[in-house]
Design a protein around this motif. Structure first.
Motif, PDB file in Angstrom:
ATOM      1  N   UNK A 247     -12.304 -15.371   0.761  1.00  0.00           N
ATOM      2  CA  UNK A 247     -12.271 -14.967   2.170  1.00  0.00           C
ATOM      3  C   UNK A 247     -11.146 -13.980   2.461  1.00  0.00           C
ATOM      4  N   UNK A 248     -10.469 -13.499   1.413  1.00  0.00           N
ATOM      5  CA  UNK A 248      -9.411 -12.516   1.622  1.00  0.00           C
ATOM      6  C   UNK A 248      -9.105 -11.812   0.298  1.00  0.00           C
ATOM      7  N   UNK A 249      -8.428 -10.680   0.413  1.00  0.00           N
ATOM      8  CA  UNK A 249      -7.909  -9.979  -0.760  1.00  0.00           C
ATOM      9  C   UNK A 249      -6.452  -9.621  -0.487  1.00  0.00           C
ATOM     10  N   UNK A 250      -5.647  -9.552  -1.565  1.00  0.00           N
ATOM     11  CA  UNK A 250      -4.272  -9.093  -1.459  1.00  0.00           C
ATOM     12  C   UNK A 250      -4.243  -7.612  -1.801  1.00  0.00           C
ATOM     13  N   UNK A 251      -3.735  -6.819  -0.871  1.00  0.00           N
ATOM     14  CA  UNK A 251      -3.640  -5.377  -1.094  1.00  0.00           C
ATOM     15  C   UNK A 251      -2.250  -4.912  -0.685  1.00  0.00           C
ATOM     16  N   UNK A 252      -1.518  -4.356  -1.621  1.00  0.00           N
ATOM     17  CA  UNK A 252      -0.159  -3.847  -1.366  1.00  0.00           C
ATOM     18  C   UNK A 252       0.727  -4.915  -0.732  1.00  0.00           C
ATOM     19  N   UNK A 257      -7.926 -10.245   5.427  1.00  0.00           N
ATOM     20  CA  UNK A 257      -9.176 -11.007   5.563  1.00  0.00           C
ATOM     21  C   UNK A 257     -10.366 -10.167   5.109  1.00  0.00           C
ATOM     22  N   UNK A 258     -11.273 -10.788   4.361  1.00  0.00           N
ATOM     23  CA  UNK A 258     -12.438 -10.076   3.863  1.00  0.00           C
ATOM     24  C   UNK A 258     -13.549 -11.078   3.564  1.00  0.00           C
ATOM     25  N   UNK A 259     -14.748 -10.582   3.380  1.00  0.00           N
ATOM     26  CA  UNK A 259     -15.878 -11.470   3.083  1.00  0.00           C
ATOM     27  C   UNK A 259     -15.923 -11.868   1.621  1.00  0.00           C
ATOM     28  N   UNK A 260     -15.044 -11.285   0.804  1.00  0.00           N
ATOM     29  CA  UNK A 260     -14.999 -11.580  -0.622  1.00  0.00           C
ATOM     30  C   UNK A 260     -13.552 -11.709  -1.056  1.00  0.00           C
ATOM     31  N   UNK A 261     -13.366 -12.189  -2.290  1.00  0.00           N
ATOM     32  CA  UNK A 261     -12.050 -12.228  -2.900  1.00  0.00           C
ATOM     33  C   UNK A 261     -12.064 -11.394  -4.171  1.00  0.00           C
ATOM     34  N   UNK A 262     -10.943 -11.408  -4.910  1.00  0.00           N
ATOM     35  CA  UNK A 262     -10.865 -10.663  -6.157  1.00  0.00           C
ATOM     36  C   UNK A 262     -11.133 -11.580  -7.344  1.00  0.00           C
ATOM     37  N   UNK A 263     -11.792 -11.034  -8.360  1.00  0.00           N
ATOM     38  CA  UNK A 263     -11.873 -11.686  -9.666  1.00  0.00           C
ATOM     39  C   UNK A 263     -10.707 -11.159 -10.484  1.00  0.00           C
ATOM     40  N   UNK A 334     -12.352  -3.557   2.605  1.00  0.00           N
ATOM     41  CA  UNK A 334     -11.939  -3.545   4.012  1.00  0.00           C
ATOM     42  C   UNK A 334     -11.308  -2.213   4.412  1.00  0.00           C
ATOM     43  N   UNK A 335     -11.233  -1.994   5.702  1.00  0.00           N
ATOM     44  CA  UNK A 335     -10.627  -0.774   6.211  1.00  0.00           C
ATOM     45  C   UNK A 335      -9.109  -0.858   6.077  1.00  0.00           C
TER      46      UNK A 335
END
Length: 400
Positions: A247-252, A257-263, A334-335
């Motif tokens: 439900x989220x990604x870490x960026x910088x 919040x996002x509809x997906x996460x990272x593998x 995400x934007x």
């Protein structure tokens, strides 16, 4: 037994003799604020458990912005004089019961960790010690009319510096006694300690540990720093991570919040991973995988800010500085735009650089490729660093 050692950094002055531009401790020199340079060696010294800044209450926000990325105690409010500010800093430290305290002026931004270590060793014989350097010029004692009264023996004269170091209880008692007796005229803590009956030893200072006082001091030191850190290096980095459940990604360094996460093996922060590779590339020091191999279970789910800090610390260990960091993120969603400045601030905080030296950009791939199909995010990065020259010109090292 190892004694608990702390430091007081005195930064409450206004620095009027330094000219326009606000308090001198918050001005930039060599790409970093004076106070950041003054505090960093103490904050990163392995023998110190606490660093207590003392600031003017009007400067709290400036202070927080200037030392972003350094670990320190909450700043305490300074007094009308340097002596009162030091006393406030000591009282703020008192509940932590340090055995030894170093007292340093924020206007001396070129203190080294070696000098700090010498100070800690020098306090042991007498409980009080001050770094000094020999006087090179002949000194004259003059009267009120400017006429020479005497020529002191140069061999016995020394120029006092900071950090001055004391057994904590002794210097706190001396400051409390001076406050009770209305004595506020001491220009440094060694003079107050002498008045209180302490024997003050001396140890080898550092000619580079000069105090910034006038506008000319800033001009001279800017020039010196530019020539000393003349080995300019640039590195680039690239990273990509596929999307998975989440439900989220870490960026910088920012949770988005996002509809997906990272593998990913760690938290999958493509921006920070690309930056780490860029910095290591500028150092010619391998890549992120060689320092943090994905086969090592300790990095499973690890927060990527520690990887970036590690890379930055490797620059500092070489005597270098970060000049510029840039990340470009490639994704449809995400934007990134609404979070751009938050990401810049987080990178600046982790790296210990001013936010003006951090750029975050974003683009799409016009619906092409894996990023266009929203299967993942890619990031490119560049890092420019400045290292000291090693005494040889590049063409001589290459043998051409």
């Amino acid at each position: 037994m190892t004694k608990a050692t702390a430091a007081v950094i005195v930064a409450a002055g206004r620095g009027l003799r330094a000219g326009t531009g606000g308090p001198k401790q918050y001005r930039s020199i060599g790409g970093q604020t004076v106070i950041f340079r003054a505090m960093e060696p103490f904050c990163r010294h392995p023998q110190l458990f606490a660093v207590q800044p003392v600031v003017n209450p009007d400067d709290i926000q400036m202070f927080q912005d200037a030392v972003c990325g350094l670990s320190h105690a909450s700043p305490t409010e300074g007094g009308a004089t340097r002596q009162a500010s030091v006393h406030a800093g000591l009282e703020a430290l008192a509940p932590q019961k340090p055995d030894i305290v170093l007292i340093h002026d924020a206007a001396r931004p070129f203190v080294s960790q070696g000098l700090i270590s010498r100070a800690i060793d020098a306090v042991k014989p007498t409980g009080a010690a001050v770094p000094t350097i020999a006087v090179a010029d002949t000194i004259k004692l003059v009267d009120g009319k400017g006429n020479v009264e005497a020529t002191p023996e140069r061999a016995r004269l020394r120029i006092a510096q900071t950090p001055q170091v004391f057994y904590f209880d002794a210097i706190l008692d001396a400051h409390r006694r001076a406050a009770r007796e209305g004595r506020s005229d001491f220009t440094d803590d060694a003079a107050l300690a002498e008045w209180a009956g302490l024997t003050v030893a001396t140890f080898e200072g550092d000619v580079a540990n000069m105090k910034l006082t006038t506008p000319e001091d800033f001009v001279r030191e800017e020039s010196r720093l530019a020539s000393a850190l003349g080995d300019i290096r640039t590195g680039t980095g690239y990273d990509v991570h596929a999307f998975g459940a989440g439900d989220h990604v870490m960026i910088c360094g920012v949770r988005v919040p996002h509809t997906k996460g990272f593998l990913a093996h760690s938290d999958g922060d493509v921006g920070l991973h690309a930056l780490v590779d860029a910095i290591l590339g500028a150092l010619a020091d391998g890549d992120i995988g060689s320092h943090f191999p994905p086969s090592d279970p300790q990095w499973k789910g690890a927060a990527s800010h520690q990887f970036l800090k590690y890379a930055v610390d490797r620059v500092s260990a070489r005597g270098g500085r970060i000049a510029n960091l840039e990340v470009t993120l490639i994704c449809e969603r995400p934007k990134i735009g609404p979070l751009r400045d938050q990401m810049r601030a987080r990178i600046a905080e982790i790296s210990g650089v001013d936010i003006s030296r951090v750029a975050v950009k974003a683009t799409t791939s016009e619906k092409l490729g894996f990023t266009g199909r929203e299967e993942g995010i890619a990031a490119t990065a560049s890092a420019t660093i400045r290292l000291p020259w090693d005494g040889q010109e590049p063409d001589k090292k290459l043998g051409v």
